[in-house]
Design a protein around this motif. Structure first.
Motif, PDB file in Angstrom:
ATOM      1  N   ASP A 115       0.677  -1.110   0.202  1.00 38.30           N
ATOM      2  CA  ASP A 115      -0.098   0.015   0.115  1.00 38.30           C
ATOM      3  C   ASP A 115       0.651   1.420  -0.034  1.00 38.30           C
ATOM      4  O   ASP A 115       1.950   1.291   0.962  1.00 38.30           O
ATOM      5  N   LYS A 116       0.600   2.277  -0.702  1.00 44.90           N
ATOM      6  CA  LYS A 116       1.097   3.520  -0.957  1.00 44.90           C
ATOM      7  C   LYS A 116       2.492   3.512  -1.525  1.00 44.90           C
ATOM      8  O   LYS A 116       3.287   4.352  -1.593  1.00 44.90           O
ATOM      9  N   PHE A 117       2.843   2.247  -2.030  1.00 45.83           N
ATOM     10  CA  PHE A 117       4.300   2.151  -2.696  1.00 45.83           C
ATOM     11  C   PHE A 117       4.467   3.263  -3.786  1.00 45.83           C
ATOM     12  O   PHE A 117       5.743   3.902  -4.045  1.00 45.83           O
ATOM     13  N   MET A 118       3.326   3.605  -4.830  1.00 49.39           N
ATOM     14  CA  MET A 118       3.452   4.506  -5.802  1.00 49.39           C
ATOM     15  C   MET A 118       3.762   6.000  -5.385  1.00 49.39           C
ATOM     16  O   MET A 118       4.063   6.753  -6.072  1.00 49.39           O
ATOM     17  N   VAL A 119       3.647   6.081  -3.876  1.00 53.54           N
ATOM     18  CA  VAL A 119       3.733   7.571  -3.637  1.00 53.54           C
ATOM     19  C   VAL A 119       5.238   8.100  -3.734  1.00 53.54           C
ATOM     20  O   VAL A 119       5.527   9.284  -4.159  1.00 53.54           O
ATOM     21  N   ARG A 120       6.129   7.212  -3.848  1.00 51.65           N
ATOM     22  CA  ARG A 120       7.602   7.141  -4.103  1.00 51.65           C
ATOM     23  C   ARG A 120       7.929   8.027  -5.343  1.00 51.65           C
ATOM     24  O   ARG A 120       8.873   8.715  -5.509  1.00 51.65           O
ATOM     25  N   HIS A 121       6.842   7.713  -6.110  1.00 48.41           N
ATOM     26  CA  HIS A 121       7.126   8.353  -7.625  1.00 48.41           C
ATOM     27  C   HIS A 121       6.522   9.678  -7.955  1.00 48.41           C
ATOM     28  O   HIS A 121       6.716  10.002  -9.147  1.00 48.41           O
ATOM     29  N   PHE A 122       6.231  10.437  -6.902  1.00 47.07           N
ATOM     30  CA  PHE A 122       6.175  11.682  -6.833  1.00 47.07           C
ATOM     31  C   PHE A 122       7.161  12.604  -6.821  1.00 47.07           C
ATOM     32  O   PHE A 122       7.139  13.890  -7.372  1.00 47.07           O
ATOM     33  N   VAL A 123       8.446  12.090  -6.595  1.00 42.80           N
ATOM     34  CA  VAL A 123       9.403  12.653  -6.865  1.00 42.80           C
ATOM     35  C   VAL A 123      10.520  12.013  -7.355  1.00 42.80           C
ATOM     36  O   VAL A 123      10.460  10.903  -7.738  1.00 42.80           O
ATOM     37  N   LYS A 124      11.709  12.782  -7.871  1.00 40.85           N
ATOM     38  CA  LYS A 124      12.900  11.745  -8.469  1.00 40.85           C
ATOM     39  C   LYS A 124      13.502  10.667  -7.633  1.00 40.85           C
ATOM     40  O   LYS A 124      13.456  11.115  -6.314  1.00 40.85           O
ATOM     41  N   PRO A 125      13.781   9.572  -7.839  1.00 42.98           N
ATOM     42  CA  PRO A 125      14.684   8.717  -7.408  1.00 42.98           C
ATOM     43  C   PRO A 125      15.925   9.265  -6.873  1.00 42.98           C
ATOM     44  O   PRO A 125      16.656  10.151  -7.677  1.00 42.98           O
ATOM     45  N   GLY A 126      16.661   8.617  -5.802  1.00 39.08           N
ATOM     46  CA  GLY A 126      18.049   9.291  -5.418  1.00 39.08           C
ATOM     47  C   GLY A 126      19.014   8.099  -5.338  1.00 39.08           C
ATOM     48  O   GLY A 126      18.687   7.116  -5.319  1.00 39.08           O
ATOM     49  N   ILE A 127      20.203   8.538  -5.319  1.00 34.87           N
ATOM     50  CA  ILE A 127      21.383   7.552  -5.060  1.00 34.87           C
ATOM     51  C   ILE A 127      21.253   6.913  -3.697  1.00 34.87           C
ATOM     52  O   ILE A 127      21.603   5.987  -3.514  1.00 34.87           O
ATOM     53  N   THR A 128      20.815   7.937  -2.789  1.00 38.13           N
ATOM     54  CA  THR A 128      20.824   7.406  -1.511  1.00 38.13           C
ATOM     55  C   THR A 128      19.414   7.861  -0.805  1.00 38.13           C
ATOM     56  O   THR A 128      18.749   8.839  -1.639  1.00 38.13           O
ATOM     57  N   GLY A 129      18.982   7.555   0.345  1.00 35.72           N
ATOM     58  CA  GLY A 129      17.865   8.328   0.744  1.00 35.72           C
ATOM     59  C   GLY A 129      17.579   7.917   2.285  1.00 35.72           C
ATOM     60  O   GLY A 129      18.346   7.243   2.971  1.00 35.72           O
ATOM     61  N   LEU A 130      16.500   8.401   2.759  1.00 38.10           N
ATOM     62  CA  LEU A 130      16.261   8.496   4.210  1.00 38.10           C
ATOM     63  C   LEU A 130      16.013   6.731   4.489  1.00 38.10           C
ATOM     64  O   LEU A 130      16.424   6.574   5.758  1.00 38.10           O
ATOM     65  N   ALA A 131      15.386   6.112   3.656  1.00 34.77           N
ATOM     66  CA  ALA A 131      15.314   4.854   4.222  1.00 34.77           C
ATOM     67  C   ALA A 131      16.441   3.940   4.255  1.00 34.77           C
ATOM     68  O   ALA A 131      16.666   3.195   5.059  1.00 34.77           O
ATOM     69  N   GLN A 132      17.415   4.448   3.116  1.00 31.95           N
ATOM     70  CA  GLN A 132      18.935   3.715   3.261  1.00 31.95           C
ATOM     71  C   GLN A 132      19.716   3.900   4.461  1.00 31.95           C
ATOM     72  O   GLN A 132      20.312   3.090   5.024  1.00 31.95           O
TER      73      GLN A 132
END
Length: 463
Positions: free
Chosen positions: A394-411
């Motif tokens: 659920d809500k996985f697609m929200v991640r595609h509202f912005v550009k992906p990153g080399i690193t991120g908060l989740a990482q």
């Protein structure tokens, strides 16, 4: 068709987002206004004048002031009086900034009359353009029917009928009301309504919160998040409103927006893009320029195959792009299907080191430079996994509202590498959504430093 099925996004279902061009209006306004400011300065102040220094100074000040005053945040429902008020405030601050510049560079010795004439001419030019654009866009929507949004209204009551009537009368807002749905009708069901939304490419859903129960609201929210639709709530005016939702008026009807994304603002988007370009150029010139030949030689000596590994991944608005990495595995047919696991025999000796130190990710700075990625953002998944998680999580697609990153908060929060359990991907999504909704440049810098620290400290799932 179930809601889960609707979560499986196709290129057609998001084509309406990719086809929008109104997003270029704000960046173009910045360029035109700053161009006028600098052009007028070159005309009024000819002799003994450092135009470059002035342009940098006035450009930075103009952008900062405009961000604080929401000068460029002109929405479809913005009134002319609001626009005129923002013009007046911006003009006053612009005047102060110009006099501050000539006060500091007093040796330029410009007469006050000349400076006043420059300010007046610049403000008049910008005002004429902005007011003209305001009316041009309104007429473009109302007369030519362009720049529109298809909308559906859920719930039949006094507020929704008033909103529907407002859209029909005020065609200059660019909202085409396709249907007002009676949720209490025996023929109504959420699933059939959501099928209709996808079929008719509805951009925005306005729903009356007092007409729907909690389960229906949750299902609508999940659908909007997973299908890149905009969901707005028409609140019960007697209820207490959440401070986290964006509150706006369309005529006399109050409307709540589900989510405000900081990076939808053009100034924030510009700042993040500028940071991405500067940071990626620094890494490419001062790190990759000498490290790449060394890594390439070692990769070639250990195994046959290309130095770089290319893989299709989903980015902004779900669009696919080619992601680059240093090759860390022996060439194999399952590289685009199966994620690396602990003790994976496909990984080479040098590949294990590259992955442990995250050096294999460095070529993605070229993706950043090309505009497909950002330095910081939700990590992109391979296409096959994206489709799978879009249907399951659920809500996985929200991640595609912005550009992906080399690193991120989740990482940097412990959710990097292999997805061993469903909680791993859920934790990743939770962190990514928090980042999207709370972004600022300080958060990006903090994540970058934490990423560098983790490289030296080592991470359990870096394999």
């Amino acid at each position: 068709m179930t809601t889960k099925t609707l979560q499986n996004i196709s290129a057609d279902s998001i084509a309406y987002r990719n086809g929008r061009f109104s997003g270029f209006i704000r960046p173009l306004s910045y360029v035109v206004d700053l161009g006028l400011i600098i052009l007028a300065a070159s005309y009024f102040f000819v002799e003994n004048f450092d135009l470059l220094t002035y342009s940098i100074f006035i450009g930075i000040c103009w952008i900062i002031v405009s961000m604080q005053l929401d000068f460029y945040k002109i929405r479809r429902n913005t009134k002319l009086t609001t626009l005129l008020m923002r013009l007046a405030k911006q003009s006053v601050f612009f005047g102060f900034v110009v006099f501050a510049f000539f006060g500091y560079y007093y040796d330029l010795n410009r007469e006050s009359t000349l400076i006043f004439n420059y300010i007046a001419a610049t403000v008049a030019s910008i005002s004429i353009i902005k007011i003209s654009l305001f009316f041009i866009l309104k007429n473009y929507r109302s007369v030519l029917g362009g720049n529109y949004r298809n909308v559906a209204i859920l719930g039949v009551n006094e507020e929704t009928e008033r909103l529907n009537e407002f859209f029909e009368i005020h065609t200059d807002y660019g909202y085409r009301s396709k249907k007002v749905v009676d949720v209490h009708s025996p023929a109504f069901s959420i699933n059939s309504f959501l099928e209709w939304v996808v079929e008719h490419q509805i951009d925005e859903i306005f729903c009356s919160v007092k007409e729907l129960n909690n389960d229906q609201l949750v299902e609508l929210t999940d659908f909007a998040d997973n299908n890149l639709r905009t969901l707005k709530f028409i609140p019960d005016t007697e209820a207490v409103l959440s401070k986290q939702l964006h509150y706006d008026y369309y005529g006399l009807t109050p409307v709540l927006s589900l989510r405000e994304i900081p990076l939808d603002d053009v100034a924030n988007k510009f700042g993040k893009r500028a940071f991405d370009i500067i940071f990626s150029l620094f890494v490419i010139l001062f790190v990759m320029s000498w490290l790449t030949p060394i890594v390439a030689i070692i990769i070639k000596l250990e195994s046959k195959g290309s130095v770089f590994f290319k893989q299709a991944r989903n980015g902004l608005d779900y669009k696919e792009f080619t992601c680059y990495k240093f090759r860390s595995m022996v060439p194999n047919k399952t590289a685009h299907l199966h994620q690396v696991t602990r003790g994976d025999l496909r990984i080479t000796k040098i590949g294990r080191f590259l992955r442990k130190t995250s050096i294999d990710e460095l070529p993605q700075f070229f993706n950043v430079l090309l505009g497909d990625m950002s330095v910081v953002g939700p990590r992109p998944h391979m296409v096959s996994h994206t489709h799978m998680y879009a249907e399951r999580i659920d809500k996985f697609m929200v991640r595609h509202f912005v550009k992906p990153g080399i690193t991120g908060l989740a990482q940097v929060s412990g959710y990097r590498g292999e997805v061993e359990t469903e909680e791993d991907i859920k934790g990743r999504v939770r962190n990514d959504i928090y980042y999207i909704e709370n972004w600022n440049i300080a958060v990006d810098i903090k994540i970058i430093f934490k990423t560098i620290a983790n490289v030296f400290k080592g991470e359990e799932k870096a394999y």
